[in-house]
Design an enzyme around this catalytic site. Structure first.
Site, PDB file in Angstrom:
ATOM      1  N   GLY A   1      52.052  71.348   7.829  1.00 21.50           N
ATOM      2  CA  GLY A   1      53.486  71.088   7.828  1.00 21.50           C
ATOM      3  C   GLY A   1      53.965  70.432   6.555  1.00 21.50           C
ATOM      4  CB  SER A   2      55.941  68.441   5.262  1.00 17.80           C
ATOM      5  OG  SER A   2      56.784  67.878   4.291  1.00 17.80           O
ATOM      6  N   GLY A   3      54.486  69.417   3.142  1.00 18.99           N
ATOM      7  CA  GLY A   3      53.713  69.771   1.956  1.00 18.99           C
ATOM      8  C   GLY A   3      52.571  70.714   2.279  1.00 18.99           C
TER       9      GLY A   3
ATOM     10  CE1 TYR B   1      54.777  78.189   6.363  1.00 16.55           C
ATOM     11  CE2 TYR B   1      56.578  77.787   4.829  1.00 16.55           C
ATOM     12  CZ  TYR B   1      55.875  78.640   5.648  1.00 16.55           C
ATOM     13  OH  TYR B   1      56.249  79.966   5.755  1.00 16.55           O
ATOM     14  CD1 TRP B   2      55.269  73.736  -2.351  1.00 18.47           C
ATOM     15  CD2 TRP B   2      56.899  72.346  -1.702  1.00 18.47           C
ATOM     16  NE1 TRP B   2      56.130  73.582  -3.412  1.00 18.47           N
ATOM     17  CE2 TRP B   2      57.140  72.734  -3.037  1.00 18.47           C
ATOM     18  CE3 TRP B   2      57.777  71.459  -1.097  1.00 18.47           C
ATOM     19  CZ2 TRP B   2      58.237  72.260  -3.767  1.00 18.47           C
ATOM     20  CZ3 TRP B   2      58.872  71.009  -1.822  1.00 18.47           C
ATOM     21  CH2 TRP B   2      59.096  71.406  -3.128  1.00 18.47           C
TER      22      TRP B   2
END
Length: 213
Positions: free
Chosen positions: A52-54, A56-57
């Site tokens: 998630g977040s980073g 996912y980045w």
């Protein structure tokens, strides 16, 4: 990732991701390496428990993204701020002297609160980073920014929900990622391959001496 890209013996890369995120800068550095690598060889992301977040980045630029049904993924959003501990320091009798070069050099100091102007600066920076997140996610997932924004805003999805929304391509684990990587690299399904795992395990003694295996 950079080493794998330059190694001609590596036909494809499987990137195992298990991360709740962190620094946007660090995430973007990894994202760039993914983008550069997939130009030269197939790049498949296999999501573990959390991406998630980073997390996912660093995944969203891959050729294919595979998640487990319950992988916590997405969370396309940005969180930033600072601690204002002025009252606590006052109660403890802790004082400080300010030495700063520049109007907002100590903007992250916990010894003072933000000014109204600085709050606007914080908001502007957060929105800029979020826009970068949306832009790169849209590019990687072949969507437009408005579509990504509708499923973004920091919301977290399971792997199954993420697949329905186009954030991942398939549901599966490492074995499925391996099959896809071979397909993308043009390797016959029944052909034997050598799986190289990085980073390589480093013994404590070698780590102590600064040696890498």
């Amino acid at each position: 990732i950079k080493t794998a890209r330059k190694d001609r013996s590596i036909a494809a890369v499987i990137f195992r991701v298990d991360s709740p995120g962190g620094s946007a800068v660090a995430s973007d550095v990894i994202w760039r390496e993914v983008v550069l690598t997939k130009k030269e060889k197939p790049f498949v992301v296999s999501m573990s428990d959390v991406a998630g977040s980073g997390g996912y980045w660093i995944s969203m630029a891959a050729d294919k993204i595979i998640a487990q049904p319950q992988t916590l993924t997405g969370s396309i959003g940005v969180l930033s701020g600072k601690f204002n501990m002025v009252r606590l320091f006052e109660k403890l009798g802790i004082t400080s002297e300010r030495v700063a070069y520049g109007k907002r050099a100590d903007i992250y100091s916990s010894f003072r609160k933000l000014t109204p102007e600085e709050r606007q600066i914080f908001k502007k920076e957060i929105l800029w980073v979020y826009d970068q997140f949306l832009t790169k996610a849209a590019e990687g997932r072949k969507m437009n920014k408005d579509e990504v924004d509708k499923i973004g805003k920091g919301r977290v999805w399971t792997g199954s929900q993420a697949k329905e929304r186009g954030l991942v391509d398939e549901i599966g684990g490492l074995s499925r990622a391996l099959v896809l990587a071979k397909e993308l690299a043009g390797i016959p399904a029944d052909e034997q391959i050598k799986l190289v795992v990085w980073p390589k395990r480093v013994r404590f003694f070698d780590l102590l001496l600064g040696r890498r295996l």
